[in-house]
Design a protein around this motif. Structure first.
Motif, PDB file in Angstrom:
ATOM      1  N   TRP A 196      22.031  48.520  10.205  1.00  0.00           N
ATOM      2  CA  TRP A 196      22.958  47.166  10.521  1.00  0.00           C
ATOM      3  C   TRP A 196      23.806  47.533  11.784  1.00  0.00           C
ATOM      4  CZ3 TRP A 196      23.254  42.327  10.193  1.00  0.00           C
ATOM      5  CH2 TRP A 196      24.673  41.657  10.178  1.00  0.00           C
ATOM      6  N   HIS A 197      24.258  48.680  11.718  1.00  0.00           N
ATOM      7  CA  HIS A 197      25.296  49.468  12.837  1.00  0.00           C
ATOM      8  C   HIS A 197      24.564  49.803  13.989  1.00  0.00           C
ATOM      9  CE1 HIS A 197      28.808  48.613  10.234  1.00  0.00           C
ATOM     10  NE2 HIS A 197      28.290  49.199   9.558  1.00  0.00           N
ATOM     11  N   PRO A 206      22.863  49.820   5.960  1.00  0.00           N
ATOM     12  CA  PRO A 206      24.059  49.788   6.676  1.00  0.00           C
ATOM     13  C   PRO A 206      24.020  50.611   8.059  1.00  0.00           C
ATOM     14  CG  PRO A 206      24.706  50.154   4.442  1.00  0.00           C
ATOM     15  CD  PRO A 206      23.438  50.166   4.393  1.00  0.00           C
ATOM     16  N   LEU A 259      22.270  47.457  15.484  1.00  0.00           N
ATOM     17  CA  LEU A 259      21.401  46.352  16.087  1.00  0.00           C
ATOM     18  C   LEU A 259      21.495  46.106  17.208  1.00  0.00           C
ATOM     19  CD1 LEU A 259      21.829  43.674  13.019  1.00  0.00           C
ATOM     20  CD2 LEU A 259      19.811  45.155  13.492  1.00  0.00           C
ATOM     21  N   ARG A 268      23.435  38.177   8.727  1.00  0.00           N
ATOM     22  CA  ARG A 268      23.932  38.744   7.426  1.00  0.00           C
ATOM     23  C   ARG A 268      23.116  39.852   7.090  1.00  0.00           C
ATOM     24  NH1 ARG A 268      28.302  35.881   6.084  1.00  0.00           N
ATOM     25  NH2 ARG A 268      28.364  33.542   6.575  1.00  0.00           N
ATOM     26  N   ARG A 269      23.726  40.972   6.807  1.00  0.00           N
ATOM     27  CA  ARG A 269      22.905  42.142   6.479  1.00  0.00           C
ATOM     28  C   ARG A 269      22.183  42.253   5.316  1.00  0.00           C
ATOM     29  NH1 ARG A 269      23.410  46.691   3.283  1.00  0.00           N
ATOM     30  NH2 ARG A 269      25.408  46.010   2.695  1.00  0.00           N
ATOM     31  N   LYS A 270      22.892  41.709   4.280  1.00  0.00           N
ATOM     32  CA  LYS A 270      22.519  41.512   2.771  1.00  0.00           C
ATOM     33  C   LYS A 270      20.898  40.713   2.830  1.00  0.00           C
ATOM     34  CE  LYS A 270      26.318  42.911   0.588  1.00  0.00           C
ATOM     35  NZ  LYS A 270      27.704  42.576  -0.175  1.00  0.00           N
ATOM     36  N   ASN A 307      30.736  44.586   8.030  1.00  0.00           N
ATOM     37  CA  ASN A 307      29.461  45.386   7.139  1.00  0.00           C
ATOM     38  C   ASN A 307      28.499  44.390   6.791  1.00  0.00           C
ATOM     39  OD1 ASN A 307      30.478  47.984   7.447  1.00  0.00           O
ATOM     40  ND2 ASN A 307      31.732  47.853   5.845  1.00  0.00           N
ATOM     41  N   ASP A 308      29.013  43.100   6.726  1.00  0.00           N
ATOM     42  CA  ASP A 308      27.894  42.186   6.388  1.00  0.00           C
ATOM     43  C   ASP A 308      27.360  41.048   7.418  1.00  0.00           C
ATOM     44  OD1 ASP A 308      26.023  40.993   4.264  1.00  0.00           O
ATOM     45  OD2 ASP A 308      27.249  39.453   4.325  1.00  0.00           O
TER      46      ASP A 308
END
Length: 84
Positions: free
Chosen positions: A57-58, A54, A60, A46-48, A74-75
């Motif tokens: 994250w994208h 972001p 990874l 989970r990103r958060k 997005n998460d």
């Protein structure tokens, strides 16, 4: 079992550090500039919770993966193993 390959750079370090705290994840490396993170039966991030932006994250999965992406928004990212 699903695996992802994560570049050994500071931007991706939260993913590696988090994975080392999970009893059902195995972190190997770094080897040739990458960590390998394996999960059983799946990998979920989970990103958060990781605290990454972001753009990071994208990115990874730029190191590659073994398995099937079953969820990526997005998460949350979930990767499951492929049937044998």
């Amino acid at each position: 079992m699903p695996s992802i390959f994560v570049m050994n750079v500071p931007e991706f370090r939260p993913l590696v550090d988090y994975s080392k705290t999970q009893s059902h994840y195995i972190v190997e490396g770094p080897k040739l500039g990458y960590f390998r993170i394996t999960g059983d039966p799946e990998l979920t991030f989970r990103r958060k919770e990781l605290g990454v932006k972001p753009a990071v994250w994208h990115g990874l999965l730029t190191g590659g993966l073994m398995g099937k992406i079953t969820h990526f928004d997005n998460d949350r990212l979930t990767i499951e193993g492929l049937p044998v």
